[in-house]
Design a protein around this motif. Structure first.
Motif, PDB file in Angstrom:
ATOM      1  N   GLU A  96       0.832  -1.202   0.000  1.00  0.00           N
ATOM      2  CA  GLU A  96       0.000   0.000   0.000  1.00  0.00           C
ATOM      3  C   GLU A  96       0.866   1.251   0.000  1.00  0.00           C
ATOM      4  N   TYR A  99       2.350   1.774  -3.464  1.00  0.00           N
ATOM      5  CA  TYR A  99       1.336   2.304  -4.372  1.00  0.00           C
ATOM      6  C   TYR A  99       1.000   3.758  -4.028  1.00  0.00           C
ATOM      7  N   ALA A 100       0.884   4.107  -2.761  1.00  0.00           N
ATOM      8  CA  ALA A 100       0.581   5.493  -2.378  1.00  0.00           C
ATOM      9  C   ALA A 100       1.678   6.432  -2.884  1.00  0.00           C
ATOM     10  N   PHE A 103       1.141   6.796  -6.615  1.00  0.00           N
ATOM     11  CA  PHE A 103       0.025   7.688  -6.926  1.00  0.00           C
ATOM     12  C   PHE A 103       0.465   9.155  -6.819  1.00  0.00           C
ATOM     13  N   PHE A 130      -6.442  -7.059  -3.441  1.00  0.00           N
ATOM     14  CA  PHE A 130      -5.599  -5.901  -3.134  1.00  0.00           C
ATOM     15  C   PHE A 130      -5.912  -4.745  -4.082  1.00  0.00           C
ATOM     16  N   HIS A 131      -5.924  -5.024  -5.373  1.00  0.00           N
ATOM     17  CA  HIS A 131      -6.159  -3.955  -6.343  1.00  0.00           C
ATOM     18  C   HIS A 131      -7.586  -3.406  -6.248  1.00  0.00           C
ATOM     19  N   ARG A 133      -9.329  -3.206  -3.542  1.00  0.00           N
ATOM     20  CA  ARG A 133      -9.324  -2.383  -2.330  1.00  0.00           C
ATOM     21  C   ARG A 133      -8.729  -0.996  -2.594  1.00  0.00           C
ATOM     22  N   LEU A 134      -7.785  -0.913  -3.534  1.00  0.00           N
ATOM     23  CA  LEU A 134      -7.159   0.371  -3.859  1.00  0.00           C
ATOM     24  C   LEU A 134      -7.926   1.155  -4.928  1.00  0.00           C
ATOM     25  N   GLY A 135      -9.060   0.620  -5.372  1.00  0.00           N
ATOM     26  CA  GLY A 135      -9.887   1.345  -6.327  1.00  0.00           C
ATOM     27  C   GLY A 135      -9.643   1.007  -7.784  1.00  0.00           C
ATOM     28  N   ARG A 156      -6.890   2.406 -12.621  1.00  0.00           N
ATOM     29  CA  ARG A 156      -7.368   3.260 -11.540  1.00  0.00           C
ATOM     30  C   ARG A 156      -7.118   4.710 -11.918  1.00  0.00           C
TER      31      ARG A 156
END
Length: 161
Positions: A96, A99-100, A103, A130-131, A133-135, A156
């Motif tokens: 996470e 990925y954050a 982003f 997982f994906h 959950r991240l939108g 996303r």
């Protein structure tokens, strides 16, 4: 946990972690990994040797069929080529965090969407969850004859905060 840019000093342990996850990712040798990391939009590691993320944007000189599928559909995007977390460091929020960080970098560079693929045959339900959950949302599917697997494409948008 510390995130930082991948360097050539990281290649051996990143390659070893990639080998553990070749079924989900794809095989690499050291020279190919060096080329990927040097040509990436971002190549980030989580310390201490806990995980990595390699991404490319639409301008990359990259021949992956999954990347090319995305490039045919999105004018400005970042493609997640591979991410892996060492088993000893799972369930600590590292994926996470990677990925954050991505982003944030992608938004700052003016990209519109993050794309990736997940194996659907053989299945990878943990990555699907997982994906989601991240939108990320499913935007396509493709059988890769030369690799004997089917992938599900995700995207996303970066329009949210």
């Amino acid at each position: 946990m510390t995130l930082r840019a991948m360097t050539d000093a990281d290649l051996d342990w990143v390659l070893a972690l990639n080998r553990v996850h070749e079924a989900e990712l794809s095989p690499l040798d050291r020279a190919r990994l060096a080329d990927l990391s040097h040509g990436a939009f971002s190549a980030t590691v989580a310390e201490p040797q806990a995980g990595f993320l390699i991404t490319f944007d639409q301008d990359a000189d990259y021949d992956s069929p999954n990347f090319l599928w995305q490039r045919a559909r999105y004018p400005r995007f970042v493609y997640v080529d591979r991410i892996a977390i060492d088993a000893a460091h799972r369930r600590k929020g590292l994926a996470e965090a990677l990925y954050a960080d991505l982003f944030t970098r992608a938004r700052a560079a003016g990209h519109e969407v993050i794309c990736c693929e997940v194996n659907s045959d053989p299945p990878n339900p943990a990555s699907d969850r997982f994906h989601a959950r991240l939108g990320f949302e499913v935007v396509g599917e493709r059988h890769l004859d030369d690799r004997g697997k089917t992938v599900r494409y995700y995207a996303r948008p970066l329009t949210d905060g």
